[in-house]
Design a protein around this motif. Structure first.
Motif, PDB file in Angstrom:
ATOM      1  N   ARG A  17       1.968   2.258   2.849  1.00 12.51           N
ATOM      2  CA  ARG A  17       1.388   2.839   4.065  1.00 12.51           C
ATOM      3  C   ARG A  17       2.459   2.972   5.135  1.00 12.51           C
ATOM      4  NH1 ARG A  17      -4.326   1.791   6.276  1.00 12.51           N
ATOM      5  NH2 ARG A  17      -4.215   1.640   8.528  1.00 12.51           N
ATOM      6  N   SER A  64      -8.087  -0.824   3.981  1.00 15.01           N
ATOM      7  CA  SER A  64      -8.740  -0.670   2.685  1.00 15.01           C
ATOM      8  C   SER A  64      -7.701  -0.950   1.595  1.00 15.01           C
ATOM      9  CB  SER A  64      -9.307   0.736   2.559  1.00 15.01           C
ATOM     10  OG  SER A  64      -8.334   1.703   2.936  1.00 15.01           O
ATOM     11  N   ASN A  70      -6.423   0.158  -1.112  1.00 15.71           N
ATOM     12  CA  ASN A  70      -6.004   1.239  -2.005  1.00 15.71           C
ATOM     13  C   ASN A  70      -4.559   1.584  -1.705  1.00 15.71           C
ATOM     14  OD1 ASN A  70      -7.682   2.215   0.481  1.00 15.71           O
ATOM     15  ND2 ASN A  70      -6.138   3.803   0.135  1.00 15.71           N
ATOM     16  N   SER A  80     -10.754   5.085  -1.057  1.00 23.37           N
ATOM     17  CA  SER A  80     -10.903   3.649  -0.830  1.00 23.37           C
ATOM     18  C   SER A  80     -11.584   2.975  -2.017  1.00 23.37           C
ATOM     19  CB  SER A  80     -11.727   3.404   0.438  1.00 23.37           C
ATOM     20  OG  SER A  80     -11.001   3.830   1.553  1.00 23.37           O
ATOM     21  N   LYS A 114       0.806  -1.218   0.000  1.00 27.10           N
ATOM     22  CA  LYS A 114       0.000   0.000   0.000  1.00 27.10           C
ATOM     23  C   LYS A 114       0.838   1.266   0.000  1.00 27.10           C
ATOM     24  CE  LYS A 114      -3.381   1.006   2.479  1.00 27.10           C
ATOM     25  NZ  LYS A 114      -4.797   1.307   2.547  1.00 27.10           N
TER      26      LYS A 114
END
Ligand code: TXA
Ligand code: MG
Length: 350
Positions: free
Chosen positions: A60, A145, A147, A153, A58
């Motif tokens: 993230r 999520s 994405n 999302s 991701k």
């Protein structure tokens, strides 16, 4: 990595396919799957390495914790140290469903999942595909999520494909999700309980059951002091085209569009999340039919699809009216405010 896409029936998915996907999860792989809110990117929550891969795929940051998904309350004991008294009532009324509950975590939950917090966020989704996948994997599934970090999302498998193809093992495609915005994140370690993220279960519905509930806002979450829920970061859910917001009326929407035109935007460069029956000023605007104003469920279901569709058109700005903080309107406001670009940033770019 080649990403497999498996189409499954949303109501009764093929057990063979679910078994294959579950095997991938148990082997430490990443599988995107539908929930009733948005698509999630799943990994075995008890496997540190698998969880690390979620963050990598991701993009993230590691300080943003993941939600742990279960298919049955009996799985709670694997992840939660202490089940608060209010939990039983909440579970009875809202689970399975779009509600995530933050509780004290068990030591067996890797720090990678919770970003080192002493708490864990737990959710039992309502989607048959999600439930059967977790049951077949027979382990709790950590899933943000599906994405790329910071993007809207995904509410369809195509959205997941656009963001993550080649970065994850598989996608279970069961069509568009029903709720369209993420679950409500409720912190039960606080009294009164605190909504860290408004979502699919409204504040009003929670209050009817629990009494007073507080909504944490970006203001109460002081960035420098650490965020109570890292997803409260001001900028999030953003499409690649800047988003401008108006108040929630036809006149106010027209006014903001007028301001953009005065700044030099042509009508064909302006995309609009347009409520049904609302009339725009003269011009060739690019419009996404958002749904009936006042039907916040319908607007929630179409929000991320609308933002993702608009960003793919050749436009320079997206404009949307801001719903009132009522029912799912609270979640819609939250997502739109976070997607919106601070005006100074946009003006600098122009
Ligand atoms: O509907 C949903 O919740 C979807 C589907 C896939 O289940 N999942 C989702 O996950 O939205 P994600 O990672 O995009 O958002 C999780 C939110 C973040 O805002 C995160 O900071 C918060 O939950 N969160 C997770 N664990 C937490 C914890 N221990 N304490 C406070 N907030 C937590
Ligand atoms: Mg997310």
């Amino acid at each position: 990595m080649t990403t497999k896409v498996w189409r499954v029936d949303p109501h009764c998915p093929d057990p063979e396919i679910i078994a294959q996907a579950a095997r991938l999860l148990r082997q430490g792989g990443l599988v995107a799957f539908p929930t009733e809110t948005v698509y999630g990117l799943g990994a075995n929550a008890l496997d540190r390495e698998a969880v690390r891969k979620v963050f990598l795929a991701k993009g993230r940051p590691s300080w943003d914790p993941l939600i742990v998904h279960i298919n049955d309350l009996s799985m709670l004991e694997l992840v939660v140290a202490e089940v608060p008294p209010m939990f039983a009532e909440l579970a009875q009324r809202f689970l399975p469903g779009p509600l995530t509950i933050v509780m004290k975590k068990k030591a067996s939950v890797p720090d990678e999942v919770t970003a080192g917090l002493p708490t864990v966020a737990v959710r039992m989704p309502r989607h048959p595909v999600a439930l059967s996948l977790i049951a077949a994997a027979n382990v709790p599934i950590a899933a943000p999520s599906a994405n790329r970090f910071g993007r809207p999302s995904p509410t369809t498998a195509e959205h997941v494909w656009c963001d993550l193809a080649g970065r994850i093992d598989a996608i279970l495609d069961a069509g568009a999700t029903a709720v369209g915005v993420e679950s409500t994140v409720l912190d039960l370690t606080k009294t009164p309980p605190v909504i860290l993220r408004p979502g699919g279960v409204s504040k009003e519905a929670l209050e009817a059951l629990l009494g007073e509930v507080i909504v944490a806002t970006a203001d109460t979450a002081k960035v420098s002091e650490g965020l109570p829920s890292p997803g409260m970061m001001p900028r999030h859910y953003a499409p690649s085209v800047p988003v401008w917001l108006s108040d929630g009326s036809e006149a106010s929407l027209a006014e903001v569009i007028g301001q953009l035109q005065q700044q030099g935007y042509a009508s064909k460069d302006i995309g609009v999340l347009l409520p049904k029956g609302w009339v725009l000023p003269e011009g060739q605007f690019v419009t996404f039919p958002w749904g009936q104003w006042g039907n916040w469920e319908e607007l929630a279901q179409r929000l991320f699809d609308g933002l993702r569709w608009l960003e793919q058109q050749t436009i320079a700005a997206i404009v949307a009216p801001l719903p009132p903080p009522v029912g799912l309107g609270l979640a819609l406001r939250d997502r739109l405010l976070k997607a919106a670009t601070p005006p100074s940033e946009v003006l600098d770019e122009k």
